[in-house]
Write a protein that holds these residues in place. Structure first.
Motif, PDB file in Angstrom:
ATOM      1  N   PHE A 128      23.639  -7.171  -3.569  1.00 47.16           N
ATOM      2  CA  PHE A 128      24.793  -7.864  -4.611  1.00 47.16           C
ATOM      3  C   PHE A 128      24.186  -7.884  -5.429  1.00 47.16           C
ATOM      4  O   PHE A 128      23.247  -7.985  -6.325  1.00 47.16           O
ATOM      5  CB  PHE A 128      24.746  -9.660  -3.928  1.00 47.16           C
ATOM      6  CG  PHE A 128      23.659 -10.446  -4.296  1.00 47.16           C
ATOM      7  CD1 PHE A 128      23.532 -10.516  -5.868  1.00 47.16           C
ATOM      8  CD2 PHE A 128      22.807 -10.697  -3.155  1.00 47.16           C
ATOM      9  CE1 PHE A 128      22.346 -11.976  -5.719  1.00 47.16           C
ATOM     10  CE2 PHE A 128      21.588 -11.637  -3.330  1.00 47.16           C
ATOM     11  CZ  PHE A 128      21.682 -11.971  -5.297  1.00 47.16           C
ATOM     12  N   LYS A 129      25.356  -8.046  -7.015  1.00 51.56           N
ATOM     13  CA  LYS A 129      25.532  -8.366  -8.099  1.00 51.56           C
ATOM     14  C   LYS A 129      25.472  -9.348  -8.642  1.00 51.56           C
ATOM     15  O   LYS A 129      24.881  -9.639  -9.274  1.00 51.56           O
ATOM     16  CB  LYS A 129      26.667  -6.903  -8.921  1.00 51.56           C
ATOM     17  CG  LYS A 129      27.157  -6.466  -8.548  1.00 51.56           C
ATOM     18  CD  LYS A 129      28.060  -5.161  -9.592  1.00 51.56           C
ATOM     19  CE  LYS A 129      27.868  -3.920  -9.495  1.00 51.56           C
ATOM     20  NZ  LYS A 129      29.015  -3.345  -9.907  1.00 51.56           N
ATOM     21  N   TYR A 130      26.036  -9.697  -7.796  1.00 46.71           N
ATOM     22  CA  TYR A 130      26.513 -11.791  -7.595  1.00 46.71           C
ATOM     23  C   TYR A 130      26.549 -12.408  -6.191  1.00 46.71           C
ATOM     24  O   TYR A 130      26.632 -11.663  -5.078  1.00 46.71           O
ATOM     25  CB  TYR A 130      28.077 -12.273  -8.270  1.00 46.71           C
ATOM     26  CG  TYR A 130      28.211 -11.911  -9.335  1.00 46.71           C
ATOM     27  CD1 TYR A 130      27.458 -13.244 -11.073  1.00 46.71           C
ATOM     28  CD2 TYR A 130      28.290 -10.248 -10.099  1.00 46.71           C
ATOM     29  CE1 TYR A 130      27.581 -12.425 -12.325  1.00 46.71           C
ATOM     30  CE2 TYR A 130      27.924 -10.415 -11.252  1.00 46.71           C
ATOM     31  CZ  TYR A 130      28.198 -11.026 -12.264  1.00 46.71           C
ATOM     32  OH  TYR A 130      27.632 -10.819 -14.073  1.00 46.71           O
ATOM     33  N   LEU A 131      25.581 -13.857  -6.506  1.00 39.83           N
ATOM     34  CA  LEU A 131      25.699 -14.494  -5.032  1.00 39.83           C
ATOM     35  C   LEU A 131      26.165 -15.635  -5.248  1.00 39.83           C
ATOM     36  O   LEU A 131      25.598 -16.230  -6.547  1.00 39.83           O
ATOM     37  CB  LEU A 131      24.216 -14.641  -4.468  1.00 39.83           C
ATOM     38  CG  LEU A 131      23.954 -15.434  -3.222  1.00 39.83           C
ATOM     39  CD1 LEU A 131      24.865 -15.100  -2.224  1.00 39.83           C
ATOM     40  CD2 LEU A 131      22.138 -15.846  -2.950  1.00 39.83           C
ATOM     41  N   LEU A 132      26.984 -16.377  -4.728  1.00 44.92           N
ATOM     42  CA  LEU A 132      27.195 -17.728  -4.609  1.00 44.92           C
ATOM     43  C   LEU A 132      26.935 -18.292  -3.542  1.00 44.92           C
ATOM     44  O   LEU A 132      27.503 -18.331  -2.784  1.00 44.92           O
ATOM     45  CB  LEU A 132      28.976 -17.419  -4.959  1.00 44.92           C
ATOM     46  CG  LEU A 132      29.914 -19.232  -5.450  1.00 44.92           C
ATOM     47  CD1 LEU A 132      29.166 -19.452  -6.409  1.00 44.92           C
ATOM     48  CD2 LEU A 132      31.527 -18.629  -5.194  1.00 44.92           C
ATOM     49  N   ILE A 133      26.363 -19.735  -3.562  1.00 44.44           N
ATOM     50  CA  ILE A 133      25.681 -20.080  -2.606  1.00 44.44           C
ATOM     51  C   ILE A 133      26.234 -22.028  -2.764  1.00 44.44           C
ATOM     52  O   ILE A 133      26.569 -21.963  -4.336  1.00 44.44           O
ATOM     53  CB  ILE A 133      23.593 -20.094  -2.937  1.00 44.44           C
ATOM     54  CG1 ILE A 133      23.470 -18.557  -2.567  1.00 44.44           C
ATOM     55  CG2 ILE A 133      23.369 -21.248  -1.647  1.00 44.44           C
ATOM     56  CD1 ILE A 133      21.799 -18.904  -2.404  1.00 44.44           C
TER      57      ILE A 133
END
Length: 270
Positions: A215-220
Motif C-alpha cells: 500500500f501507499k497508505y494504510l488506515l488502521i
C-alpha cells in the motif's frame, strides 16, 4: 469412520448453527480442522471452535438485518444518490455495531481522514462489514476502484447486489484475512477495528497481515469503547498494541481520533 469423514461431519455440525452458517466456509473449515486436531475430543473441539469464531466475528455478525427487504428498499429508489437514499444507507448501517458507532461522525470523519491521503485511485477495505455503504460520504472520485472483503456471506451478497446497481466499480468478495495475501498494490488499505480481533485469535496475526499488505497508505483503527459503551482503559491498551505493531518499521504515522475510535494513518517514508 475415517479422519476425513469425521472432519467433514464435524464441520457440517459447526455450520448447522444459523449464526456460523453465515460465515465463510473456508474460515469455518480451517478453524474447525485445527481445533479437532488439537483437542482430539469432539465436544472440546466444538467449544473451542465456537469460541474462536465468536472472537473473530461473533460480535459483528448482524443477525437482525433483513437483506432482502433492504434490497427492495434500494430497488425502489432512483439510481442517483438522493437524500432519501443516504437516509436509507444510514438506517441499515445502524444495524451493524461497527458502522453504527461511526454514524454520529459520518459527515466529517472521512473528510478529515482523506484530507491526509492524496486522492486514492484504488482502495481495499479489509474485514469491511457494512463500511462500503459509507462511500457516498468519502471524498473519492466516482471512478476510484473500491475493493471490499469480509467473511459474512449474506452481507456480502447484499452489497454485491447493491453495488451492481449503484456503484459498479465497487468489488465485493469473500476472504478470510488471516490468510489474505495481496497480489497487487493499493493506494489505500483500510483495516477498521480489525487488529484487536486478529490479536485475540493469534497474537502474531496483526504483524503477519501487515507484512503481506502492499500500500501507499494504510488506515488502521481501534475501538475506544466496548460494545457495552464502556471505556475500560482501551485507548492505552490499543496504543500499546499499535506501537508494538509498527516498532522498527519505516512508517510515517498520523493520528485522528473520535470519541469512540482511534485512527492511525500509515505511509511509507519517501
Amino acid at each position: 469412520m475415517s479422519d476425513t469423514t469425521q472432519l467433514s461431519s464435524f464441520i457440517e455440525y459447526v455450520c448447522s448453527s444459523p449464526k456460523y452458517a453465515m460465515l465463510s466456509k473456508d474460515l469455518v473449515s480451517k478453524i474447525a480442522s485445527e481445533e479437532l486436531q488439537n483437542k482430539g475430543n469432539r465436544a472440546k473441539a466444538l467449544k473451542s471452535t465456537r469460541t474462536r469464531l465468536h472472537r473473530l466475528a461473533g460480535a459483528f455478525i448482524p443477525s437482525n438485518i433483513d437483506y432482502a427487504k433492504w434490497l427492495r428498499v434500494f430497488k425502489d429508489l432512483p439510481s442517483q444518490i438522493t437524500s432519501e437514499h443516504l437516509a436509507s444507507l444510514k438506517q441499515i448501517m445502524r444495524l451493524h455495531s461497527s458502522t453504527a458507532e461511526r454514524l454520529p461522525y459520518l459527515d466529517e470523519v472521512y473528510k478529515d481522514i482523506f484530507s491526509h491521503i492524496p486522492s486514492p485511485s484504488s482502495i481495499l477495505d479489509l474485514a469491511c462489514g457494512l463500511n462500503p455503504l459509507a462511500i457516498p460520504w468519502m471524498p473519492i472520485d466516482v471512478d476510484t476502484e473500491y475493493h471490499a472483503c469480509d467473511i459474512v456471506l449474506p452481507m456480502l451478497d447484499f452489497m454485491e447486489n447493491y453495488f451492481s446497481v449503484f456503484r459498479p466499480n465497487t468489488h465485493v468478495f469473500e476472504k478470510n484475512i488471516l490468510e489474505f495475501q495481496a497480489n497487487r498494490s493499493f493506494d489505500l488499505i483500510m483495516l477498521l477495528k480489525t487488529m484487536p480481533l486478529l490479536a485475540q485469535i493469534d497474537k502474531t496475526a496483526p504483524d503477519k497481515l501487515l507484512s503481506r499488505l502492499n500500500f501507499k497508505y494504510l488506515l488502521i483503527s481501534y475501538p475506544l469503547q466496548s460494545l457495552g459503551k464502556q471505556y475500560k482503559g482501551m485507548e492505552k491498551t490499543y496504543r500499546t498494541q499499535f506501537e508494538n505493531l509498527i516498532a522498527n518499521k519505516p512508517f510515517q504515522v498520523q493520528e485522528y481520533k473520535l470519541p469512540n475510535e482511534l485512527f492511525f494513518i500509515l505511509s511509507h517514508h519517501d
